[in-house]
Design an enzyme around this catalytic site. Structure first.
Site, PDB file in Angstrom:
ATOM      1  N   HIS A 150      -1.282  -6.895  -9.360  1.00 51.87           N
ATOM      2  CA  HIS A 150      -1.405  -7.290 -10.763  1.00 51.87           C
ATOM      3  C   HIS A 150      -1.069  -8.756 -11.009  1.00 51.87           C
ATOM      4  CE1 HIS A 150      -0.043  -3.051 -10.392  1.00 51.87           C
ATOM      5  NE2 HIS A 150      -1.124  -2.867 -11.116  1.00 51.87           N
TER       6      HIS A 150
ATOM      7  N   HIS B 184       2.234  -5.146 -19.872  1.00 52.55           N
ATOM      8  CA  HIS B 184       1.538  -4.796 -18.628  1.00 52.55           C
ATOM      9  C   HIS B 184       1.812  -5.894 -17.594  1.00 52.55           C
ATOM     10  CE1 HIS B 184      -1.761  -4.145 -15.767  1.00 52.55           C
ATOM     11  NE2 HIS B 184      -1.781  -2.901 -16.215  1.00 52.55           N
TER      12      HIS B 184
ATOM     13  N   GLU C 242       0.080  -7.299 -15.345  1.00 52.11           N
ATOM     14  CA  GLU C 242      -0.943  -8.352 -15.234  1.00 52.11           C
ATOM     15  C   GLU C 242      -0.814  -9.363 -16.370  1.00 52.11           C
ATOM     16  OE1 GLU C 242      -5.705  -9.177 -15.470  1.00 52.11           O
ATOM     17  OE2 GLU C 242      -5.110  -7.167 -14.827  1.00 52.11           O
TER      18      GLU C 242
ATOM     19  N   CYS D 152     -13.017  -7.623 -14.836  1.00 53.04           N
ATOM     20  CA  CYS D 152     -13.539  -7.633 -13.471  1.00 53.04           C
ATOM     21  C   CYS D 152     -14.737  -6.708 -13.317  1.00 53.04           C
ATOM     22  CB  CYS D 152     -12.438  -7.301 -12.473  1.00 53.04           C
ATOM     23  SG  CYS D 152     -12.162  -5.556 -12.209  1.00 53.04           S
TER      24      CYS D 152
END
Length: 316
Positions: free
Chosen positions: A79, A129, A131, A200
């Protein structure tokens, strides 16, 4: 006893993406190179089955760098991590391996480039999160503003509306993100976006497969972990695309069979950190209860592969 008929719509692509595959390989190669224990900061990917499997081989999962002894290698999760983490590892003269997905690293580089050009950053992502924390942590505190919804866009206070750029978490809902980007462009017409979509390829592909099969399914099961952002987005995408019952399950044991009574068709997919063995386990559980016909739903072919870091490719 005659089993009732059931069509299983099986999404493709599903499950592991190239970034997850690479991250798991990094932990396995580190264990081969340096022996156990190898420390991993945060779950390498968001899947308990994968993490438990690596733990059994000698990986030790921690949340912070100060939980790692200085004389053992440490791996940073797929991440991504704030810039301060590798800097601290280097200061402590630790061996460290960065398993950040290259597509997340691309977002980090974008954010740094915009900052160098004097632009304030807006990040579209989920608060807390890993990321999001990693990307926001690439720049000095206060330089990245976080928005989670289109409504948030109306509330943020920026330094200069003419000097802004945005990046996104890589695992978001494509449709939700498009709404937030539209809100940003409406309020800040000069805002600079990514050269190429930050969400992504694997997230996009898995969502497209779910959209294609959801209208045909009485129910949709997404194999994935409750802390997996891309898996949770697949559930939301399925529900929005017309599937009346969309649920996240970690394993076959989590399936609520009572809720599936009377169904004729089920869609099955998996988040990018769920291994194929868990999908097969779910299919077998259906075969035990139904006369199953499997119907693949293929919307894209994936052949992406990422190299592991050089430190793992050279002898110790």
């Amino acid at each position: 006893m005659t089993l009732p008929p059931l069509t299983l719509h099986l999404a493709a692509p599903r499950g592991f993406c190239a970034g997850v595959d690479r991250a798991i390989k990094i932990v396995e190669m580190a264990l081969e190179k340096w022996g156990a224990p190898v420390y991993v900061r945060h779950e390498i990917v968001h899947n308990r089955f994968v993490v438990d499997g690596l733990r059994a081989k000698g990986a030790v999962f921690v949340e912070e760098l100060d939980e790692c002894p200085p004389d053992r290698p440490v791996i940073f999760s797929a991440h991504g991590v704030p810039k301060a983490v590798p800097a601290e590892a280097a200061r402590r003269e630790m061996i460290y391996v960065d398993a950040t997905c290259p597509l997340v690293s691309k977002v980090h580089i974008e954010a740094a480039r915009h900052h160098e050009n004097g632009l304030q950053m807006i990040m579209i992502g989920h608060a807390g999160h890993p990321e999001t924390l990693g990307t926001m942590g690439q720049l000095p505190e206060g330089e990245v503003l976080l928005v989670e919804t289109a409504e948030d866009v109306a509330r943020i206070e920026v330094r200069d509306p003419e000097r802004l750029a945005f990046v996104t978490q890589t695992t978001l809902s494509v449709d939700d993100t498009a709404d937030i980007v539209a809100a940003l462009r409406a309020r800040f017409p000069a805002i600079v976006g990514p050269h190429k979509e930050d969400i992504c390829y694997a997230t996009t592909n898995r969502q497209e497969a779910v959209k294609a099969m959801a209208p045909e399914c009485d129910a949709l099961l997404v194999v994935g972990a409750p802390n997996s952002s891309n898996s949770k987005r697949l559930v939301e995408v399925g529900a929005r695309a017309g599937c009346a019952y969309a649920q996240l399950v970690q394993r076959a044991a989590d399936i609520d069979w009572r809720a599936l009574e009377g169904i004729r068709s089920v869609g099955i997919t998996a988040g990018a950190s769920a291994p194929e063995v868990l999908i097969e386990e779910v299919i077998e559980a259906f075969r035990d209860r139904y006369a199953v016909t499997v119907r693949p739903v293929t919307t894209a072919e994936e052949n992406v592969e990422f190299k592991v870091p050089r430190i793992l490719r050279v002898p110790a």
